[in-house]
Design a protein around this motif. Structure first.
Motif, PDB file in Angstrom:
ATOM      1  N   THR A 196      63.397  95.446  40.801  1.00  0.00           N
ATOM      2  CA  THR A 196      63.145  96.708  40.287  1.00  0.00           C
ATOM      3  C   THR A 196      61.738  96.635  38.976  1.00  0.00           C
ATOM      4  OG1 THR A 196      64.411  97.034  38.564  1.00  0.00           O
ATOM      5  CG2 THR A 196      65.130  98.291  40.244  1.00  0.00           C
ATOM      6  N   SER A 222      59.058 104.843  46.267  1.00  0.00           N
ATOM      7  CA  SER A 222      59.994 104.579  46.393  1.00  0.00           C
ATOM      8  C   SER A 222      60.809 103.265  45.616  1.00  0.00           C
ATOM      9  CB  SER A 222      59.663 103.663  47.937  1.00  0.00           C
ATOM     10  OG  SER A 222      58.894 102.783  48.004  1.00  0.00           O
ATOM     11  N   THR A 223      59.327 102.867  44.766  1.00  0.00           N
ATOM     12  CA  THR A 223      59.820 102.191  43.621  1.00  0.00           C
ATOM     13  C   THR A 223      61.342 102.549  42.801  1.00  0.00           C
ATOM     14  OG1 THR A 223      59.414  99.937  42.030  1.00  0.00           O
ATOM     15  CG2 THR A 223      58.683 102.645  41.451  1.00  0.00           C
ATOM     16  N   THR A 224      61.632 101.155  41.891  1.00  0.00           N
ATOM     17  CA  THR A 224      63.222 101.219  41.016  1.00  0.00           C
ATOM     18  C   THR A 224      62.480 101.976  39.933  1.00  0.00           C
ATOM     19  OG1 THR A 224      64.481 101.461  42.825  1.00  0.00           O
ATOM     20  CG2 THR A 224      65.609 101.806  40.405  1.00  0.00           C
ATOM     21  N   ALA A 249      64.503 105.586  43.419  1.00  0.00           N
ATOM     22  CA  ALA A 249      65.467 105.570  42.699  1.00  0.00           C
ATOM     23  C   ALA A 249      65.243 105.180  40.836  1.00  0.00           C
ATOM     24  CB  ALA A 249      66.032 103.925  43.390  1.00  0.00           C
ATOM     25  N   ILE A 250      66.384 105.548  40.007  1.00  0.00           N
ATOM     26  CA  ILE A 250      66.008 105.430  38.569  1.00  0.00           C
ATOM     27  C   ILE A 250      66.636 104.248  38.814  1.00  0.00           C
ATOM     28  CG2 ILE A 250      64.614 107.191  38.039  1.00  0.00           C
ATOM     29  CD1 ILE A 250      67.612 108.029  37.280  1.00  0.00           C
ATOM     30  N   ARG A 251      67.011 102.663  37.437  1.00  0.00           N
ATOM     31  CA  ARG A 251      67.562 102.267  37.471  1.00  0.00           C
ATOM     32  C   ARG A 251      68.559 102.396  35.569  1.00  0.00           C
ATOM     33  NH1 ARG A 251      68.485  95.814  36.141  1.00  0.00           N
ATOM     34  NH2 ARG A 251      66.520  95.875  35.339  1.00  0.00           N
ATOM     35  N   THR A 276      66.153 111.512  44.981  1.00  0.00           N
ATOM     36  CA  THR A 276      66.129 109.755  43.604  1.00  0.00           C
ATOM     37  C   THR A 276      67.412 109.424  43.559  1.00  0.00           C
ATOM     38  OG1 THR A 276      64.012 110.936  43.181  1.00  0.00           O
ATOM     39  CG2 THR A 276      65.252 109.035  41.006  1.00  0.00           C
ATOM     40  N   LYS A 277      67.643 107.967  43.990  1.00  0.00           N
ATOM     41  CA  LYS A 277      68.793 107.449  43.829  1.00  0.00           C
ATOM     42  C   LYS A 277      69.303 107.077  42.330  1.00  0.00           C
ATOM     43  CE  LYS A 277      69.455 107.055  49.018  1.00  0.00           C
ATOM     44  NZ  LYS A 277      69.110 105.786  50.084  1.00  0.00           N
ATOM     45  N   VAL A 279      70.329 103.569  40.640  1.00  0.00           N
ATOM     46  CA  VAL A 279      70.939 102.333  40.505  1.00  0.00           C
ATOM     47  C   VAL A 279      71.544 102.090  39.318  1.00  0.00           C
ATOM     48  CG1 VAL A 279      70.112  99.661  41.018  1.00  0.00           C
ATOM     49  CG2 VAL A 279      69.394 101.718  42.391  1.00  0.00           C
TER      50      VAL A 279
END
Lengths: 430, 430
Positions: A196, A222-224, A249-251, A276-277, A279
């Motif tokens: 990430t 598509s990055t986080t 995604a978010i982390r 959006t996932k 993490v």
């Protein structure tokens, strides 16, 4: 970047002085069998995972004493021994549990046969690799169970020795992790990598939103994006503003992860970023992962706990001489006894496939093998030649997945307990 | 056997994707300061030992992306970044606590200054080395204190990753161990090696006495004979019968070590072997070593506990961006805050030399340095060049010995407690 050219000096001094003394008194050529096994599982653990086989076989092919090594050894052993070491190539046989198989107390995980000198010299390296890799894989497998199908990323390289980190990535992947942060693990073992960004990335920029915008511009939507540098709610708003609702995604790396995941999911959905996932990372171990099972989490990043074996950083395996010229031998004094004689093992299962018992027996007196029994050791090396296919990491990963399915359900509990199945030593019986 | 030619891929993927994104948006060239520190000591520990400096500086000189690395990275980052990595040479500055110095919570152990791209890329490798080596040295130093002057041999190679084992031998030696069993540690770091024999050596032979006689014939009467394979009392009789009263040492590896040492001393003295030493091994840690202080022991062999950091296998250090183009930066959300701005530190002592306080301050606002204060960070790298003498292992060993003498006596207790001295952050004060 390639691994060390030679591995033979990754060895305890006494292995070589024993070789020297055995060459001098003629015992070096006695036919010996050494066994690598664990007397017990780490306290409270219910199974162990065999890992390191592929790495040991690869190290065995590079187990050569080079000129620099021999120069050093000239000060440690006599000239005849230096000459013997110069020509050393392992020419014996190795049998063992295939990588990814489960093990239990006393399982004969590895059996090395050859002359005394041939086989004793591998002790330190074999134990280093198996004790490390099996400790990591055994912890990682519990995390995979706890994650209940959600993907795990191994990101603990920074918490362990830089070369151990590569082996950790491999062991975690074997155990079912989906990816690693470690680039050398991709080069050496073909393991998928993921990543990430760090908080430094955000702090480098004038504000969070421009950091996110740059990351998306460079790495795609598509990055986080790491949203917990300042204020998580604002961070998520900034993330979607920068990336759009197609953000990968978010982390979140800190705070009450379960509560934050719920809030984040609601906020993302409200913004229309329903795909959006989320993490999560930050001091996760198998217990923390299990506690998040009901939360809207898509994947976990695990660092410290996996590379330190989650409380058990070494598997405690030993390498013991069990047979000399066909005669069983064993230590018998105050404690730490072991069982003499070359052994093999099979695992008994119910017709349903559930495993019920690990049976360890003298190799010269095998029991009847029933239709639901699996004989565990396989030939790994014959006459010094590594056998085809025995170092296949993907096969090991599949094997472990299958083996865990066969464990009685109590054996997969994270709580402390007895081994999932008992070990019966037929060799102890009259 | 030489170490890996390149170290640059022993790195997390996100370090390189951040470099790629920063090259794309122009922030790669911002002047940055990263700080490596521990937020806290492992639970109950009273001090930490800085270790890994020499190894990091050596790894830094091999931090190059080779052709094979770049080919892999072509699938991870864009072409401009691959080109940039091809030419990468660290050209910034590094300051840090000298190796062997003590550290406390918040001590700025390492400060890396350079462009963002230059400095961020070292994060994973620097943390791997410091977190591992400092964990081992910190545990080893407690064992040296517990041994109260008796020599310690590090023999844990088989309980940790084969390359980590070499670093463990180095860290233990730095902390005051006298020798290691690991031969690669002798080749790479010049550390003295020692060794005895395994139980396999005894079992290989027709009887114990002939095993002893062969070992003495090959290795001389100064060797160490392992006497606990069968019966210890008989083993000692056999040892002296084989070697004579000039035997160097016996080793006992199992049982009630204190009781056995007393009995062995009495027996050896009775046989006239008054100069024969007693080496104990077998699951020793700092507590077991301390409990043997009153017994007639001459040296200790320590394995598992030292290579696993005696319960704390990683030091938990982090690498944080603290300054960008002269502006202090820091994360400030739910937890894990850190202090922005480039920092330095000094240690205050009483006139007697006893340390009393670790003072961490903003580098641009140093306090007055009193006659008993020691400014801790020293220049390690300038413009990419490693400074002379900063990687000297013997000097680090001496430094730690001196630093431990200066710790208040409570700080050397093995029991759990607070850090030996408090850390004061002048940077927090108005």
């Amino acid at each position: 970047m390639t691994p060390d050219p030679g591995t033979a000096l990754l060895t305890d001094r006494y292995e070589l002085t024993m070789v020297a003394a055995a060459l001098a008194d003629g015992t070096a050529s006695r036919r010996c069998v050494f066994e690598l096994f664990a007397r017990r599982l780490p306290d409270g653990r219910r199974y162990g995972v065999v890992a390191g086989t592929g790495r040991l076989l690869e190290a065995l092919e590079r187990f050569r004493f080079g000129p620099e090594d021999l120069e050093l050894l000239a000060g440690v052993v006599d000239e005849d021994t230096v000459d013997w070491l110069r020509d050393y190539r392992f020419s014996g046989d190795v049998d063992g549990y295939p990588e990814g198989e489960l093990y239990f107390p006393g399982s004969p995980i590895l059996t090395v046969s050859g002359t005394f000198a041939d086989a004793v010299i591998l002790e330190t390296l074999a134990l280093s690799i198996y004790n490390h890799d099996s400790a990591i894989a055994s912890a990682a497998a519990r995390m995979v169970t706890a994650a209940a199908g959600r993907p795990l990323i191994e990101m603990g390289s920074r918490r362990t020795h830089e070369e151990a980190a590569v082996a950790c990535a491999r062991a975690a992947y074997l155990a079912g992790f989906g990816a690693t942060s470690n680039l050398a693990a991709r080069l050496r073992h073909g393991i998928p990598t993921a990543g990430t960004a760090a908080h430094a990335w955000i702090l480098l920029h004038d504000d969070e939103r421009s950091a996110f915008a740059s990351q998306v511009a460079a790495l795609g939507e598509s990055t986080t994006l790491l949203v917990d540098t300042f204020d998580i709610r604002q961070g998520i708003d900034n993330a979607i503003a920068a990336a759009g609702t197609g953000l990968g995604a978010i982390r979140i790396d800190s705070g009450d992860l379960g509560e934050l995941a719920r809030q984040a999911r609601e906020q993302l959905d409200g913004l229309g970023a329903t795909g959006t996932k989320i993490v999560l990372s930050g001091d996760l171990d198998e217990y923390a992962i299990a506690s998040l099972r009901a939360e809207p989490v898509d994947s976990y990043g695990v660092g410290t706990s996996v590379v330190t074996g989650s409380g058990h950083p070494t598997a405690g395996m030993v390498y013991k001489l069990v047979e000399v010229d066909g005669r069983p031998v064993s230590k018998r004094s105050t404690s730490k006894e072991s069982r003499g004689g070359r052994k093999a093992a099979l695992r008994r299962h119910k017709p349903t496939g559930t495993s019920v018992e690990e049976v360890v027996y003298r190799a010269d007196a095998p029991p009847a093998v029933g239709p639901h029994d699996t004989v565990l050791p396989v030939p790994l090396v014959r006459g010094g030649k590594v056998q085809a296919g025995v170092d296949d990491l993907e096969a090991a990963r599949d094997r472990l997945r299958g083996a865990l399915v066969s464990v009685p359900w109590e054996g997969l509990k994270l709580s402390r307990g007895e081994p999932a199945i008992p070990t019966t030593f037929l060799s102890d019986q009259p």
